[in-house]
Write a protein that holds these residues in place. Structure first.
Motif, PDB file in Angstrom:
ATOM      1  N   ALA A  31       0.851  -1.186   0.000  1.00 30.74           N
ATOM      2  CA  ALA A  31       0.000   0.000   0.000  1.00 30.74           C
ATOM      3  C   ALA A  31       0.884   1.232   0.000  1.00 30.74           C
ATOM      4  CB  ALA A  31      -0.915   0.011   1.219  1.00 30.74           C
ATOM      5  N   LEU A  32       0.506   2.232  -0.800  1.00 32.93           N
ATOM      6  CA  LEU A  32       1.241   3.484  -0.867  1.00 32.93           C
ATOM      7  C   LEU A  32       0.326   4.635  -0.484  1.00 32.93           C
ATOM      8  CD1 LEU A  32       3.330   3.178  -4.173  1.00 32.93           C
ATOM      9  CD2 LEU A  32       4.147   2.949  -1.813  1.00 32.93           C
ATOM     10  N   PHE A  33       0.833   5.537   0.345  1.00 36.80           N
ATOM     11  CA  PHE A  33       0.096   6.714   0.773  1.00 36.80           C
ATOM     12  C   PHE A  33       0.885   7.943   0.342  1.00 36.80           C
ATOM     13  CE2 PHE A  33      -0.695   3.207   3.651  1.00 36.80           C
ATOM     14  CZ  PHE A  33      -2.081   3.183   3.719  1.00 36.80           C
ATOM     15  N   SER A  34       0.213   8.848  -0.352  1.00 41.06           N
ATOM     16  CA  SER A  34       0.873  10.014  -0.926  1.00 41.06           C
ATOM     17  C   SER A  34       0.905  11.180   0.046  1.00 41.06           C
ATOM     18  CB  SER A  34       0.146  10.438  -2.216  1.00 41.06           C
ATOM     19  OG  SER A  34       0.599  11.692  -2.662  1.00 41.06           O
ATOM     20  N   LYS A  35       2.084  11.760   0.216  1.00 38.99           N
ATOM     21  CA  LYS A  35       2.216  12.973   1.023  1.00 38.99           C
ATOM     22  C   LYS A  35       1.640  14.176   0.285  1.00 38.99           C
ATOM     23  CE  LYS A  35       6.594  11.239   2.929  1.00 38.99           C
ATOM     24  NZ  LYS A  35       8.064  11.485   3.040  1.00 38.99           N
TER      25      LYS A  35
END
Length: 240
Positions: A31-35
């Motif tokens: 899972a990737l979470f964008s800043k």
């Protein structure tokens, strides 16, 4: 929510920091979470991507004939503006990390009906289960909100769904006594009511879990935590 296919059982879990994203990875998921966007931008289970756009909070549903008869489009247009104009607050991106989970939170701000902020919090653990929490603080002078939920835009291949809730036909909080609790199946296309004027449709109340999947049975499952929720799976968004 979580993958439909079971995990291999391995619990390897690691957190990855990049320039623009923070990631969490296990044996069968990443899972990737964008800043920059303040939310989930990629969710891969067993090599398959399930996110096409960052999930967004929404306070709006499509109007019905009854809404129009009561003048709701004019009275509640502030919530439409709030939904469409909801903006990520730069610098509000925060993380909390440990050996078995990653928590990411971010704030979003709306200017209508008055200025307010909401918080979205994601927590993913070593099993690949992702918990999503949304917090709305309330604002003065507004007693009615058309809807409080999240929009997930998924690939068109994920057009099949099953759910444990009230069905089998569409039902709402004010007209659900004729529905029965059970497990039902349908498709996004079949769930689109053929009203002469397109409007809100396809909702199910009392949902314990909702599984969205492709023809091979690969997909994701949305599961209640403390209480049942409302959900719909449609080929169009509320704004369309």
């Amino acid at each position: 929510f979580s993958p439909v296919l079971p995990s291999s059982g391995a619990k390897a879990f690691r957190i990855i920091h990049g320039d623009g994203n923070v990631g969490a990875a296990g044996e069968d998921f990443i899972a990737l979470f964008s800043k920059g966007e303040g939310g989930l931008v990629s969710l891969v289970y067993h090599g398959q991507e399930y996110i096409t756009r960052t999930p967004k909070l929404t306070f709006f549903r499509a109007y019905t004939d009854n809404d129009k008869g009561m003048g709701k489009p004019a009275k509640d247009c502030g919530w439409l503006a709030a939904s469409m104009g909801l903006a990520y607050v730069p610098g509000s991106f925060c993380t909390q990390e440990n050996d078995a989970s990653l928590e990411v939170s971010a704030e979003y701000e709306a200017m209508y009906p008055e200025k307010f902020r909401c918080t979205i919090r994601y927590t993913i653990d070593a099993s690949g289960t992702l918990k999503v929490t949304a917090h709305y603080p309330g604002i003065s002078g507004e007693k009615f909100m058309p809807l409080f939920g999240m929009d997930f835009k998924l690939k068109k291949q994920l057009g099949n769904f099953s759910f444990y809730g009230l069905g089998p036909e569409e039902n709402y909080s004010d007209r659900k006594c004729g529905a029965r609790l059970g497990v039902f199946e349908s498709t996004a296309a079949q769930n689109m009511a053929r009203y002469l004027i397109p409007q809100e449709c396809g909702n199910r109340e009392g949902v314990r879990y909702l599984t969205v999947k492709d023809q091979k049975g690969h997909g994701i499952r949305f599961t209640m935590t403390q209480s049942p929720f409302s959900a719909s799976v449609l080929p169009y968004g509320a704004y369309e």
